[in-house]
Design a protein around this motif. Structure first.
Motif, PDB file in Angstrom:
ATOM      1  N   SER A   6      -0.154   2.215  -0.214  1.00  0.00           N
ATOM      2  CA  SER A   6      -1.146   1.339   0.418  1.00  0.00           C
ATOM      3  C   SER A   6      -0.565  -0.055   0.592  1.00  0.00           C
ATOM      4  N   THR A   7       0.267  -0.197   1.607  1.00  0.00           N
ATOM      5  CA  THR A   7       0.944  -1.477   1.818  1.00  0.00           C
ATOM      6  C   THR A   7      -0.024  -2.539   2.330  1.00  0.00           C
ATOM      7  N   ARG A   8      -1.228  -2.123   2.706  1.00  0.00           N
ATOM      8  CA  ARG A   8      -2.184  -3.070   3.273  1.00  0.00           C
ATOM      9  C   ARG A   8      -3.152  -3.605   2.228  1.00  0.00           C
ATOM     10  N   PRO A  10      -5.088  -6.230   0.069  1.00  0.00           N
ATOM     11  CA  PRO A  10      -5.425  -7.587   0.539  1.00  0.00           C
ATOM     12  C   PRO A  10      -4.458  -8.646   0.028  1.00  0.00           C
ATOM     13  N   LEU A  11      -4.187  -9.626   0.869  1.00  0.00           N
ATOM     14  CA  LEU A  11      -3.249 -10.690   0.477  1.00  0.00           C
ATOM     15  C   LEU A  11      -3.826 -11.528  -0.652  1.00  0.00           C
ATOM     16  N   ARG A 131       0.138  -9.613  -2.944  1.00  0.00           N
ATOM     17  CA  ARG A 131      -1.050  -8.854  -2.538  1.00  0.00           C
ATOM     18  C   ARG A 131      -1.788  -8.400  -3.789  1.00  0.00           C
ATOM     19  N   TYR A 133      -2.607  -5.695  -5.348  1.00  0.00           N
ATOM     20  CA  TYR A 133      -2.380  -4.252  -5.466  1.00  0.00           C
ATOM     21  C   TYR A 133      -3.238  -3.685  -6.598  1.00  0.00           C
TER      22      TYR A 133
END
Ligand SMILES: [Zn+2]
Ligand SMILES: [Zn+2]
Length: 379
Positions: A6-8, A10-11, A131, A133
């Protein structure tokens, strides 16, 4: 979907802004200022001293004291580490130690190790903080002991004001005293923070990639004497991952580990006590075991059958010797327990047991040299 894929996630904007605000002046204003005005000896001394105080508060305080409980520290020492650890800007003791305990427990697991080296050098160095993670989600269930510590609780509650006050307050104060505010802010403020950050981050990144694995190959952690120079002694990371509760990382007297020397010096001042050390025998046992494993793994590559037979024979003899040494040691431990139970300590018996343990340690030291020689032959 696993966390690793899940590279997306949240920042993490507070962290991104903090890294940008500290790094941009160092790569822009700092070189210009250094070329135009330069810095004097006092300013460089402030930089080194504050870097050392930040670095050692993380290694001796956050890491070896709070995350691993490898010794006990007095309140004044804890307050010192708490303040200069906040200045290192690596989050609160509670957050840092809790995720570090997860790093050890789930080392290399891409879903549960917050800075798993298996997710790449960039991720383990910095990416994991940029992020939110799932693997880095704060969960203090593994840090009940720290939640019960009022100094840790205080720092966690007032982390932001403490971190800001230490980061700006001290460089500004030094600058005013010295008569050069900007020089002090750039060197003791910004450069010190960036250098201190990356030197600590090397332990999560490079110390899992670059170096040797003399104790275990169960995880990616490496021993690296060069990294130890930049990380206040934390470069002996292969040892540390196997024996995390030892207050030392560089166990030999010649290994660069200023954190261990600081902790030891604190005992002389009455500031630290109850230092934990892994028994020498167990350390030597791990070393021999690793070499035996190396020989076993590489024997298959030997083509020459008579040479292979001779090497197999040597390995068998060493295995037998190793097993016997372990059995002797176990028997001595039993004897030690029984001796301790007696109302009056028998000093002669006690000394005899100690003498025997030392002989077994020496026997393992010799065996390590022999097996390493065989390992070199089959490498
Ligand atoms: Zn590690
Ligand atoms: Zn650790």
């Amino acid at each position: 979907m696993t966390d690793a894929s899940s590279t997306r996630a949240p920042l993490n904007w507070p962290a991104i802004i903090m890294f940008l605000l500290s790094t941009i002046p160092v790569v822009t204003v700092f070189p210009w200022y250094a070329a135009t005005f330069g810095f004097d000896g006092f300013e460089w001394a402030c930089f080194f001293v504050l870097w050392a105080l930040n670095g050692l508060s993380i290694t001796a305080g956050y890491h070896r004291l709070w995350a691993h409980r490898s010794y006990e520290a007095s309140k004044p020492l804890q307050i010192f580490f708490m303040l200069f650890g906040a200045m290192a800007l690596q989050n609160s003791i509670l957050v840092w130690s809790s995720s570090h305990r997860n790093h050890h427990r789930y080392v290399d697991d891409v879903d549960q190790d917050p800075y798993s080296a298996k997710r790449g050098l960039w991720f383990s160095h910095l990416g994991w903080m940029l992020r939110n993670y799932e693997s880095g989600r704060p969960d203090f269930r593994n840090a009940k002991d720290l939640e019960a510590n009022p100094i840790v609780r205080f720092q966690h509650k007032y982390y932001l004001p403490l971190a800001l006050a230490m980061n700006f307050g001290i460089p500004v104060l030094l600058g005013v005293l010295h008569g050069n505010l900007w020089g002090s802010l750039l060197l003791a403020g910004f450069l010190r923070l960036v250098v201190s950050h990356h030197c600590t981050f090397f332990i999560n990144s490079l110390a899992h990639y670059w170096g040797s694995r003399p104790y275990t190959t169960e995880n990616t952690a490496r021993d690296n004497g060069v990294l130890a120079l930049f990380t206040w002694g934390e470069g002996y990371h292969n040892y540390h991952h196997l024996f995390q509760w030892d207050y030392r990382n560089g166990i030999r007297w010649y290994q660069w580990d200023p954190t261990k020397w600081l902790i030891r010096a604190c005992t002389w001042l009455g500031l630290a006590r109850a230092l934990k050390r892994v028994p020498e025998f167990q350390i030597r046992q791990a070393l021999v075991q690793r070499q035996l494993q190396k020989v076993e793994e590489n024997l298959g590559q030997i083509q020459d059958t008579s040479r292979l037979a001779a090497l197999r024979q040597s390995l068998e003899t060493e295995m037998q010797h190793y097993k016997e040494t372990l059995a002797h040691w176990a028997a001595l431990q039993q004897k030690r327990v029984e001796a301790a139970k007696k109302a009056v300590i028998d000093h002669i018996e006690h000394n005899e047991i100690l003498q025997r343990v030392r002989e077994l340690e020496e026997s393992l030291r010799q065996q390590y040299l022999r097996v390493r020689l065989i390992a070199v032959q089959v490498a």
